[in-house]
Design a protein around this motif. Structure first.
Motif, PDB file in Angstrom:
ATOM      1  N   GLU A 176       0.831  -1.201   0.000  1.00 39.51           N
ATOM      2  CA  GLU A 176       0.000   0.000   0.000  1.00 39.51           C
ATOM      3  C   GLU A 176       0.870   1.257   0.000  1.00 39.51           C
ATOM      4  OE1 GLU A 176      -2.715   0.339   3.211  1.00 39.51           O
ATOM      5  OE2 GLU A 176      -3.676  -1.612   2.846  1.00 39.51           O
ATOM      6  N   PRO A 177       0.471   2.282  -0.753  1.00 40.19           N
ATOM      7  CA  PRO A 177       1.139   3.582  -0.643  1.00 40.19           C
ATOM      8  C   PRO A 177       0.527   4.382   0.497  1.00 40.19           C
ATOM      9  CG  PRO A 177      -0.550   3.700  -2.326  1.00 40.19           C
ATOM     10  CD  PRO A 177      -0.585   2.281  -1.794  1.00 40.19           C
ATOM     11  N   HIS A 178       1.234   5.408   0.921  1.00 39.57           N
ATOM     12  CA  HIS A 178       0.719   6.269   1.989  1.00 39.57           C
ATOM     13  C   HIS A 178       0.923   7.728   1.611  1.00 39.57           C
ATOM     14  CE1 HIS A 178      -0.189   3.061   4.796  1.00 39.57           C
ATOM     15  NE2 HIS A 178       0.929   2.477   4.400  1.00 39.57           N
ATOM     16  N   ALA A 179       0.051   8.573   2.127  1.00 35.81           N
ATOM     17  CA  ALA A 179       0.087   9.994   1.804  1.00 35.81           C
ATOM     18  C   ALA A 179       1.216  10.685   2.555  1.00 35.81           C
ATOM     19  CB  ALA A 179      -1.245  10.640   2.158  1.00 35.81           C
ATOM     20  N   GLY A 180       1.969  11.510   1.842  1.00 38.94           N
ATOM     21  CA  GLY A 180       2.987  12.349   2.452  1.00 38.94           C
ATOM     22  C   GLY A 180       2.461  13.761   2.627  1.00 38.94           C
ATOM     23  N   PRO A 181       3.312  14.703   3.016  1.00 36.54           N
ATOM     24  CA  PRO A 181       2.887  16.092   3.191  1.00 36.54           C
ATOM     25  C   PRO A 181       2.277  16.643   1.896  1.00 36.54           C
ATOM     26  CG  PRO A 181       5.061  15.758   4.130  1.00 36.54           C
ATOM     27  CD  PRO A 181       4.737  14.503   3.384  1.00 36.54           C
ATOM     28  N   GLY A 182       1.148  17.311   2.023  1.00 36.25           N
ATOM     29  CA  GLY A 182       0.493  17.895   0.863  1.00 36.25           C
ATOM     30  C   GLY A 182      -0.202  16.895  -0.032  1.00 36.25           C
ATOM     31  N   GLU A 183      -0.351  15.656   0.424  1.00 37.55           N
ATOM     32  CA  GLU A 183      -0.970  14.609  -0.377  1.00 37.55           C
ATOM     33  C   GLU A 183      -2.154  13.991   0.362  1.00 37.55           C
ATOM     34  OE1 GLU A 183       2.822  12.755  -2.817  1.00 37.55           O
ATOM     35  OE2 GLU A 183       2.317  11.903  -0.857  1.00 37.55           O
ATOM     36  N   VAL A 184      -2.997  13.329  -0.407  1.00 42.34           N
ATOM     37  CA  VAL A 184      -4.056  12.513   0.176  1.00 42.34           C
ATOM     38  C   VAL A 184      -3.969  11.119  -0.431  1.00 42.34           C
ATOM     39  CG1 VAL A 184      -5.588  14.492   0.491  1.00 42.34           C
ATOM     40  CG2 VAL A 184      -5.801  13.090  -1.565  1.00 42.34           C
TER      41      VAL A 184
END
Length: 309
Positions: A22-30
């Motif tokens: 699974e990917p995960h959201a970083g800063p400024g992302e959803v």
């Protein structure tokens, strides 16, 4: 997470249901829990191996259109868990494509889905809607100008007709006999029979040529003859021909709209106002992606097949 991916390029059978981290959201992302991903000709081009993947390692993930629910929010992203959104995805970029249970996207690349149309229909809007917006921006036609659209019965053609009419343009659109009523209902002022002689048919209506052509059917030089001297020609597949006569060729690259959340939100508003009409040909579970590609490549679909996850 589950994806529909490609380990080796080929026909529709190259599409496989695979498990990847699974990917995960970083800063400024959803992170979006994808519920629907539209199937488009661009996806079949990628699957066949006709696109440069820029050194990306397989499995490749097709899909440029996603709709779903925000389930993870990075710092300063400005969205909330539970928001229903639509997004443009870039399969050749780091976050990859939309045929996946989860898609991470920059916060400025998404918009809320139009109220009342659902996630499946919303998934047909981002890529073709933003392509149509960019086409009209680059052609930069004054109100009252005449725009000819090839491939008018297809999804991109549909959006081009409706956005052109909203911009005050006169529209000439091509269509097969069975699609003529549909194209006229979308707002085309003139409908001509599709075919290799479409430029001649357009010139019968406008002997000096039209102000511009939006070539959604990828007819290239066969359509460029319809343009007046000094007019514009929008190509969606990177045609590098020179039609001469002072005609400006405008390459349309929807990847440039990756951070165009504001434009995508305008498409939302137009859909809510019934000025833009998403159309679905069928809804299939993601496991039937190969069938969706076969049907798309067979031709004749009106609207998008949408995969559900």
């Amino acid at each position: 997470m589950k994806i529909v991916g490609i380990r080796a390029f080929g026909g529709p059978e190259a599409l496989e249901v695979l498990d990847v981290p699974e990917p995960h959201a970083g800063p400024g992302e959803v992170r979006i829990r994808v519920r629907a991903a539209a199937v488009s000709p661009t996806d079949t081009v990628l699957r066949s191996g006709a696109q440069d993947m820029g050194g990306q390692e397989p499995p490749y993930i097709p899909g440029m259109d996603a709709a779903g629910v925000v389930d993870e929010v990075g710092d300063d992203a400005g969205w909330r868990i539970g928001d229903e959104v639509m997004a443009l995805a870039l399969p050749r970029a780091a976050r990859r494509g939309a045929y996946a249970e989860y898609l991470v996207a920059p916060s400025d690349s998404i918009a809320r889905i139009p109220a009342g149309i659902g996630l499946e229909a919303s998934a047909t809007l981002p890529m073709n809607g933003l392509t149509a917006v960019q086409t009209l921006e680059k052609l930069d036609l004054a109100e009252g100008s005449v725009l000819a659209i090839t491939g008018a019965a297809g999804t991109l053609g549909n959006y081009l007709i409706q956005l052109a009419k909203e911009a005050g343009l006169t529209v000439v659109a091509d269509a097969a006999e069975q699609d003529a009523d549909l194209v006229a209902a979308l707002g085309a002022d003139h409908v001509v029979e599709r075919g290799d002689d479409v430029a001649e048919r357009i010139r019968e209506l406008f002997p000096d040529g039209v102000d511009a052509v939006a070539d959604a059917a990828v007819m290239n030089e066969l359509a460029a003859g319809a343009v007046r001297d000094g007019g514009g020609f929008a190509t969606v597949r990177g045609w590098d021909g020179d039609p001469g006569r002072g005609i400006t060729v405008h390459p349309i690259r929807v990847g440039e709209e990756y951070s165009s959340g504001a434009k995508l939100d305008r498409l939302r508003a137009l859909a809510e106002a019934d000025l833009l009409s998403p159309r679905i040909a069928d809804v299939l579970p993601a496991e039937r992606a190969a069938e969706a590609h076969r049907r798309l490549e067979a031709g004749g679909l009106r609207g998008r097949i949408v995969l559900t996850f």
